[in-house]
Design an enzyme around this catalytic site. Sequence first.
Site, PDB file in Angstrom:
ATOM      1  N   ASP A  58       4.861   0.880  12.009  1.00 16.35           N
ATOM      2  CA  ASP A  58       3.672   0.177  11.513  1.00 16.35           C
ATOM      3  C   ASP A  58       3.617  -1.281  11.972  1.00 16.35           C
ATOM      4  OD1 ASP A  58       2.795   2.448  10.309  1.00 16.35           O
ATOM      5  OD2 ASP A  58       3.224   1.832   8.258  1.00 16.35           O
ATOM      6  N   VAL A 102       8.291   7.373  16.778  1.00 18.02           N
ATOM      7  CA  VAL A 102       7.922   8.023  15.509  1.00 18.02           C
ATOM      8  C   VAL A 102       6.626   8.835  15.635  1.00 18.02           C
ATOM      9  CG1 VAL A 102       7.423   7.655  13.057  1.00 18.02           C
ATOM     10  CG2 VAL A 102       9.143   6.246  14.192  1.00 18.02           C
ATOM     11  N   LYS A 161       0.838  -1.207   0.000  1.00 16.13           N
ATOM     12  CA  LYS A 161       0.000   0.000   0.000  1.00 16.13           C
ATOM     13  C   LYS A 161       0.867   1.249   0.000  1.00 16.13           C
ATOM     14  CE  LYS A 161      -1.742   1.749   3.992  1.00 16.13           C
ATOM     15  NZ  LYS A 161      -1.482   3.196   4.097  1.00 16.13           N
ATOM     16  N   ASN A 162       1.845   1.303   0.897  1.00 14.91           N
ATOM     17  CA  ASN A 162       2.615   2.535   1.062  1.00 14.91           C
ATOM     18  C   ASN A 162       3.577   2.808  -0.094  1.00 14.91           C
ATOM     19  OD1 ASN A 162       1.266   3.051   3.379  1.00 14.91           O
ATOM     20  ND2 ASN A 162       3.001   2.713   4.773  1.00 14.91           N
ATOM     21  N   ARG A 219      -4.857  10.490   4.626  1.00 22.55           N
ATOM     22  CA  ARG A 219      -3.881  11.571   4.737  1.00 22.55           C
ATOM     23  C   ARG A 219      -2.861  11.586   3.588  1.00 22.55           C
ATOM     24  NH1 ARG A 219      -5.593  12.482   9.520  1.00 22.55           N
ATOM     25  NH2 ARG A 219      -6.148  10.297   9.429  1.00 22.55           N
ATOM     26  N   ARG A 234      -8.584  -0.550   4.779  1.00 24.15           N
ATOM     27  CA  ARG A 234      -7.755   0.472   4.138  1.00 24.15           C
ATOM     28  C   ARG A 234      -6.400  -0.110   3.751  1.00 24.15           C
ATOM     29  NH1 ARG A 234      -6.227   4.653   7.750  1.00 24.15           N
ATOM     30  NH2 ARG A 234      -4.870   4.990   5.986  1.00 24.15           N
TER      31      ARG A 234
END
Length: 419
Positions: free
Chosen positions: A306, A328, A22-23, A94, A398
């Site tokens: 994550d 973080v 995804k990222n 975001r 998501r």
Amino acid sequence: MDKIVIEGGERLVGDVEISGAKNAALPLLAASILAEGTTVFENVPTLEDIRTTRKLLSNLGATVEADEKKHSVSVDASKLISHEAPYELVKTMRASSLVLGPLLARLGKARVSLPGGCAIGARPINLHLMALEKMGAEIKIEHGYVEAKAKKLRGAKIYFDIVTVTGTENIMMAASLAEGTTVLENAACEPEVVDTANLLNRMGAKIRGAGTDVITIEGVSSLKPVSYRVMPDRIETGTFMIASALTRGNIKIKDCIEEHSMALIIKLREAGVEIKVEGDGIRVIGHRRIKSVDVKTLPYPGFATDMQAQMMVLMTLGDGLSVISETVFENRFMHVSELQRMGADIRVDGHSALVKGVPYLSGAPVMATDLRASASLILAGLAAEGTTEVSRVYHLDRGYERIEEKLSRLGAKIKRVGT
Ligand code: UD1
């Protein structure tokens, strides 16, 4: 709204294929608007955040076609008719602010809603804006939107005070079409940054140093469309590794890149989990009770924030005390109170959580608060005695493709129910 219901206690065994990241897919799709023509992506995960990005690109005037079964998306950005990322889309994702750099570089203007805070912290984009201003953009914040314009962006020397992943990607994309050379110091080294640089270079950009903390981008006058395969998801990989460790399972994780999960692999081995690299994947075997280990999240190659919530679940069943430090994000312990409801012994003290291992967790109704927290609750449910019901699973959708189907194929008793 859907719920995930899990009967815990099953040992997970078998092979699982990892989806595209995804990222990585999010900045790659944003980068496609830099090219006049059709860019084609393969291995795009089927996720809500990808659908939101497709909507965002269509709103800008691109022709976007997707085949979710084949995991392909094509973006024809020959003609763009808008330079706006509206609040309705940014508030659900975001990462929509990733179109800021590309829009400014391609059209000379961008209007992007400010992201605002979220469950895990403030998440500002001040560093993205500072860097674009250094590159000659004029920036105003009005009515909740960033209004940016620049006839032509210029190369600049930029230093990020804090390592920012999407900030690094945004500036790499903008600098690719700027006049002159941009040097980005204290850049993020994440594999997704490297994937984005690889795509841009394939399109004709001149980027050196991606994957290190100094990235140099020599601007070019145009970029051409190409075909590109999205890298595998290292967070999904890590989540399945922990699923195996937690259930004393034996899972082979296929289509993943070992190097991207190194910090996690080292920690899991320290905790007594067996991890073997085989030809086409990584085998993870959970033999015995987990040894408690300490973990501190850091930018890559450090331990990924994550993966913090998922690792915490593993430590709830450890044989001693574990200190988990989150450096973080300021507020990423939302999963703690839900895990406590399942019998975990966790105390939060500022940026650290003290996790004292307990012999077992017990199933309970729990509520997901953010994407990775929801994955941690699914993991806890797999290991717990009895039934766990995870609600608000839209967070999960998501970022995890069909996780309940993948887990069920490994032997988990898990199902999705509509309410
Ligand atoms: C990306 C990932 C997210 C991951 C995070 C950290 C995507 C789409 N999302 O998010 O899954 O958890 O990296 O690995 O890739 N910061 C500022 N000012 C800025 C930008 C960031 O203060 O302008 C701060 C943030 O509040 C945070 C830290 O820097 O405390 C790191 O954030 P950043 O790396 O930017 O996270 P994202 O790119 O949003």
